[in-house]
Structure formats: C-alpha cells, structure tokens
Design a protein around this motif. Sequence first.
Motif, PDB file in Angstrom:
ATOM      1  N   ARG A 114     -31.719  10.278 -29.747  1.00  0.00           N
ATOM      2  CA  ARG A 114     -31.732  11.536 -28.997  1.00  0.00           C
ATOM      3  C   ARG A 114     -32.284  11.371 -27.583  1.00  0.00           C
ATOM      4  O   ARG A 114     -31.827  12.019 -26.643  1.00  0.00           O
ATOM      5  CB  ARG A 114     -32.549  12.572 -29.763  1.00  0.00           C
ATOM      6  CG  ARG A 114     -32.574  13.893 -29.078  1.00  0.00           C
ATOM      7  CD  ARG A 114     -33.183  14.949 -29.933  1.00  0.00           C
ATOM      8  NE  ARG A 114     -33.261  16.174 -29.168  1.00  0.00           N
ATOM      9  CZ  ARG A 114     -33.086  17.364 -29.650  1.00  0.00           C
ATOM     10  NH1 ARG A 114     -32.831  17.521 -30.920  1.00  0.00           N
ATOM     11  NH2 ARG A 114     -33.187  18.423 -28.887  1.00  0.00           N
ATOM     12  N   TYR A 115     -33.310  10.503 -27.389  1.00  0.00           N
ATOM     13  CA  TYR A 115     -34.010  10.414 -26.111  1.00  0.00           C
ATOM     14  C   TYR A 115     -33.896   9.047 -25.435  1.00  0.00           C
ATOM     15  O   TYR A 115     -34.695   8.734 -24.547  1.00  0.00           O
ATOM     16  CB  TYR A 115     -35.495  10.730 -26.306  1.00  0.00           C
ATOM     17  CG  TYR A 115     -35.738  12.130 -26.814  1.00  0.00           C
ATOM     18  CD1 TYR A 115     -35.578  13.231 -25.981  1.00  0.00           C
ATOM     19  CD2 TYR A 115     -36.103  12.339 -28.136  1.00  0.00           C
ATOM     20  CE1 TYR A 115     -35.792  14.504 -26.445  1.00  0.00           C
ATOM     21  CE2 TYR A 115     -36.314  13.625 -28.609  1.00  0.00           C
ATOM     22  CZ  TYR A 115     -36.156  14.712 -27.760  1.00  0.00           C
ATOM     23  OH  TYR A 115     -36.362  15.976 -28.215  1.00  0.00           O
ATOM     24  N   ALA A 116     -32.928   8.231 -25.807  1.00  0.00           N
ATOM     25  CA  ALA A 116     -32.829   6.862 -25.268  1.00  0.00           C
ATOM     26  C   ALA A 116     -32.672   6.840 -23.747  1.00  0.00           C
ATOM     27  O   ALA A 116     -33.151   5.909 -23.089  1.00  0.00           O
ATOM     28  CB  ALA A 116     -31.665   6.128 -25.914  1.00  0.00           C
ATOM     29  N   GLY A 117     -32.024   7.813 -23.170  1.00  0.00           N
ATOM     30  CA  GLY A 117     -31.792   7.835 -21.726  1.00  0.00           C
ATOM     31  C   GLY A 117     -32.993   8.266 -20.906  1.00  0.00           C
ATOM     32  O   GLY A 117     -32.985   8.134 -19.675  1.00  0.00           O
ATOM     33  N   HIS A 118     -34.025   8.751 -21.533  1.00  0.00           N
ATOM     34  CA  HIS A 118     -35.190   9.243 -20.801  1.00  0.00           C
ATOM     35  C   HIS A 118     -35.992   8.060 -20.247  1.00  0.00           C
ATOM     36  O   HIS A 118     -36.292   7.108 -20.956  1.00  0.00           O
ATOM     37  CB  HIS A 118     -36.055  10.087 -21.735  1.00  0.00           C
ATOM     38  CG  HIS A 118     -37.061  10.920 -21.005  1.00  0.00           C
ATOM     39  ND1 HIS A 118     -38.251  10.404 -20.556  1.00  0.00           N
ATOM     40  CD2 HIS A 118     -37.051  12.229 -20.642  1.00  0.00           C
ATOM     41  CE1 HIS A 118     -38.932  11.348 -19.954  1.00  0.00           C
ATOM     42  NE2 HIS A 118     -38.228  12.480 -19.989  1.00  0.00           N
ATOM     43  N   PRO A 119     -36.364   8.074 -18.959  1.00  0.00           N
ATOM     44  CA  PRO A 119     -37.089   6.948 -18.347  1.00  0.00           C
ATOM     45  C   PRO A 119     -38.433   6.642 -19.020  1.00  0.00           C
ATOM     46  O   PRO A 119     -38.840   5.490 -19.092  1.00  0.00           O
ATOM     47  CB  PRO A 119     -37.314   7.392 -16.903  1.00  0.00           C
ATOM     48  CG  PRO A 119     -36.368   8.507 -16.670  1.00  0.00           C
ATOM     49  CD  PRO A 119     -36.039   9.121 -17.996  1.00  0.00           C
ATOM     50  N   VAL A 121     -39.159   6.851 -22.201  1.00  0.00           N
ATOM     51  CA  VAL A 121     -38.896   6.101 -23.436  1.00  0.00           C
ATOM     52  C   VAL A 121     -38.570   4.648 -23.100  1.00  0.00           C
ATOM     53  O   VAL A 121     -39.091   3.719 -23.734  1.00  0.00           O
ATOM     54  CB  VAL A 121     -37.746   6.758 -24.243  1.00  0.00           C
ATOM     55  CG1 VAL A 121     -37.337   5.890 -25.421  1.00  0.00           C
ATOM     56  CG2 VAL A 121     -38.167   8.145 -24.702  1.00  0.00           C
ATOM     57  N   ALA A 122     -37.731   4.439 -22.082  1.00  0.00           N
ATOM     58  CA  ALA A 122     -37.402   3.064 -21.672  1.00  0.00           C
ATOM     59  C   ALA A 122     -38.651   2.315 -21.204  1.00  0.00           C
ATOM     60  O   ALA A 122     -38.852   1.144 -21.545  1.00  0.00           O
ATOM     61  CB  ALA A 122     -36.344   3.092 -20.575  1.00  0.00           C
ATOM     62  N   GLY A 123     -39.510   2.980 -20.444  1.00  0.00           N
ATOM     63  CA  GLY A 123     -40.748   2.351 -19.988  1.00  0.00           C
ATOM     64  C   GLY A 123     -41.690   2.021 -21.138  1.00  0.00           C
ATOM     65  O   GLY A 123     -42.328   0.968 -21.149  1.00  0.00           O
ATOM     66  N   ALA A 124     -41.775   2.908 -22.116  1.00  0.00           N
ATOM     67  CA  ALA A 124     -42.627   2.656 -23.279  1.00  0.00           C
ATOM     68  C   ALA A 124     -42.144   1.440 -24.055  1.00  0.00           C
ATOM     69  O   ALA A 124     -42.947   0.605 -24.494  1.00  0.00           O
ATOM     70  CB  ALA A 124     -42.659   3.879 -24.184  1.00  0.00           C
ATOM     71  N   LEU A 125     -40.832   1.309 -24.203  1.00  0.00           N
ATOM     72  CA  LEU A 125     -40.286   0.148 -24.919  1.00  0.00           C
ATOM     73  C   LEU A 125     -40.547  -1.149 -24.165  1.00  0.00           C
ATOM     74  O   LEU A 125     -40.873  -2.175 -24.770  1.00  0.00           O
ATOM     75  CB  LEU A 125     -38.791   0.340 -25.183  1.00  0.00           C
ATOM     76  CG  LEU A 125     -38.452   1.424 -26.201  1.00  0.00           C
ATOM     77  CD1 LEU A 125     -36.941   1.623 -26.287  1.00  0.00           C
ATOM     78  CD2 LEU A 125     -39.033   1.090 -27.567  1.00  0.00           C
ATOM     79  N   MET A 128     -44.205  -2.025 -24.742  1.00  0.00           N
ATOM     80  CA  MET A 128     -44.440  -2.572 -26.080  1.00  0.00           C
ATOM     81  C   MET A 128     -43.955  -4.008 -26.181  1.00  0.00           C
ATOM     82  O   MET A 128     -44.573  -4.831 -26.870  1.00  0.00           O
ATOM     83  CB  MET A 128     -43.779  -1.687 -27.137  1.00  0.00           C
ATOM     84  CG  MET A 128     -44.539  -0.405 -27.389  1.00  0.00           C
ATOM     85  SD  MET A 128     -43.867   0.553 -28.742  1.00  0.00           S
ATOM     86  CE  MET A 128     -42.662   1.538 -27.875  1.00  0.00           C
ATOM     87  N   ALA A 129     -42.864  -4.341 -25.515  1.00  0.00           N
ATOM     88  CA  ALA A 129     -42.364  -5.719 -25.532  1.00  0.00           C
ATOM     89  C   ALA A 129     -43.370  -6.664 -24.879  1.00  0.00           C
ATOM     90  O   ALA A 129     -43.615  -7.775 -25.381  1.00  0.00           O
ATOM     91  CB  ALA A 129     -41.019  -5.797 -24.820  1.00  0.00           C
ATOM     92  N   ALA A 130     -43.982  -6.232 -23.783  1.00  0.00           N
ATOM     93  CA  ALA A 130     -44.984  -7.065 -23.106  1.00  0.00           C
ATOM     94  C   ALA A 130     -46.212  -7.270 -23.984  1.00  0.00           C
ATOM     95  O   ALA A 130     -46.751  -8.377 -24.073  1.00  0.00           O
ATOM     96  CB  ALA A 130     -45.383  -6.428 -21.778  1.00  0.00           C
ATOM     97  N   VAL A 131     -46.649  -6.224 -24.662  1.00  0.00           N
ATOM     98  CA  VAL A 131     -47.805  -6.341 -25.555  1.00  0.00           C
ATOM     99  C   VAL A 131     -47.486  -7.288 -26.705  1.00  0.00           C
ATOM    100  O   VAL A 131     -48.307  -8.137 -27.078  1.00  0.00           O
ATOM    101  CB  VAL A 131     -48.222  -4.951 -26.082  1.00  0.00           C
ATOM    102  CG1 VAL A 131     -49.230  -5.067 -27.210  1.00  0.00           C
ATOM    103  CG2 VAL A 131     -48.782  -4.113 -24.956  1.00  0.00           C
ATOM    104  N   SER A 132     -46.304  -7.172 -27.278  1.00  0.00           N
ATOM    105  CA  SER A 132     -45.912  -8.059 -28.380  1.00  0.00           C
ATOM    106  C   SER A 132     -45.900  -9.512 -27.928  1.00  0.00           C
ATOM    107  O   SER A 132     -46.364 -10.397 -28.656  1.00  0.00           O
ATOM    108  CB  SER A 132     -44.536  -7.668 -28.923  1.00  0.00           C
ATOM    109  OG  SER A 132     -44.601  -6.415 -29.540  1.00  0.00           O
TER     110      SER A 132
END
Length: 195
Positions: A114-119, A121-125, A128-132
């Motif tokens: 539903r919210y994939a296009g929201h900036p 949400v993209a920034g949060a992902l 999270m990738a950097a933290v992982s």
Amino acid sequence: MSAAPPATGSDPGRSRPASPADLFVSFTVLALQGFGGVLAVVQRELVERKRWLTQEEFVEDWAVAQIMPGPNVVNLSIMIGARWFGLAGAVAAAAGLLALPLLLVLALAAFHARYAGHPAVAGALRGMAAVSAGLIAATGLKLASALARNPVPLPWAAGIAAATFVLLAWLRVPLAWVLPALGALGCALAWRKLR
C-alpha cells in the motif's frame, strides 16, 4: 536423531533449554529481533546470553547450517533443537523461528504494497539495510576469535576466504563450483592437521 544432549559437566557456566516449549519461545523471540538478518542476534542469544553453545560450537554449527540446503538460521535451529530434544526439539525450534515472524511478514507485505511509493518507507528500508550490514560485520569480528583455535592454519583460512571472495564477487563463478572446491581444500587441511 538422538535426544541425548551433549555433556555439560565440564563447563559449570553451560546451560540448556528447559523443554521444547522453551526452544519454541526462545526461537520466536530470537526471530522477532532479527529483521533483515539474524546472525548477530543468534550468536548473542545462543552463545553469550543463554549459553546453550560455546563460541566454537556456534561457529562449527553455523558452518554446517550454511552448506545445507535452506535458510541458514532455520537449519541451525533444527540442529540445536534436535541436539537437545530430538525430533520434538527440532520441530519446536523451527516452528518458533517461523510461525510468528511469518504472520508479521505477511502484515508488513500488505503495508508495503500500500505504501511502497512513499519516500519515508523507502528511507526506512535503506536505513534497516545499513543496520543489518553493520550487525553482520560486527558479528564477523566477534567470531574471528574462534579462528585462533581452528585446525586450519590462519594464513590458509585467510587465503581460502580471499579466494572465495574473488571467485564469487569479482569473477562471478557459481557457488555450486566454488563451495565444493574450496570447501574440500579446507576439509583436507583440517583433516591433515587433526590426524
């Protein structure tokens, strides 16, 4: 699968799961902590906090879990559950690792659709990738201490790791060719040293 746990009498600080239900709850909690990769969480929980495994046992079990088909941490949970409680432990540990996180992932997938296009949400992902990536690097540094007791001499282990990186990352050789060749070399070196 044998239900007999390994001997723990020689290590007074050593612990063990109380029951298959303890395995289920522990692996559920572990799975819910590891968004985007659980290696760091698994090592901390099983070795440092719960003391179900020593650092060396964890490295050995993780190596076996990586070469088996399927997700590494699921393989590891099955091995640990089977070690302590046989088939019932293996099922409990795997179910704990998969049940609640599966529901959470389904809810997140619906949210993402539903919210994939929201900036935001993209920034949060991306965050999270950097933290992982940082957690994986920190765990690798922690586990490096186990290499001092590895039967493969350190220069050979470093050479095998470097060759693996070059073959996979730069030359794009398929893993199905690299793993048997370099894995056999590592096994041969360990066998030679241990005999």
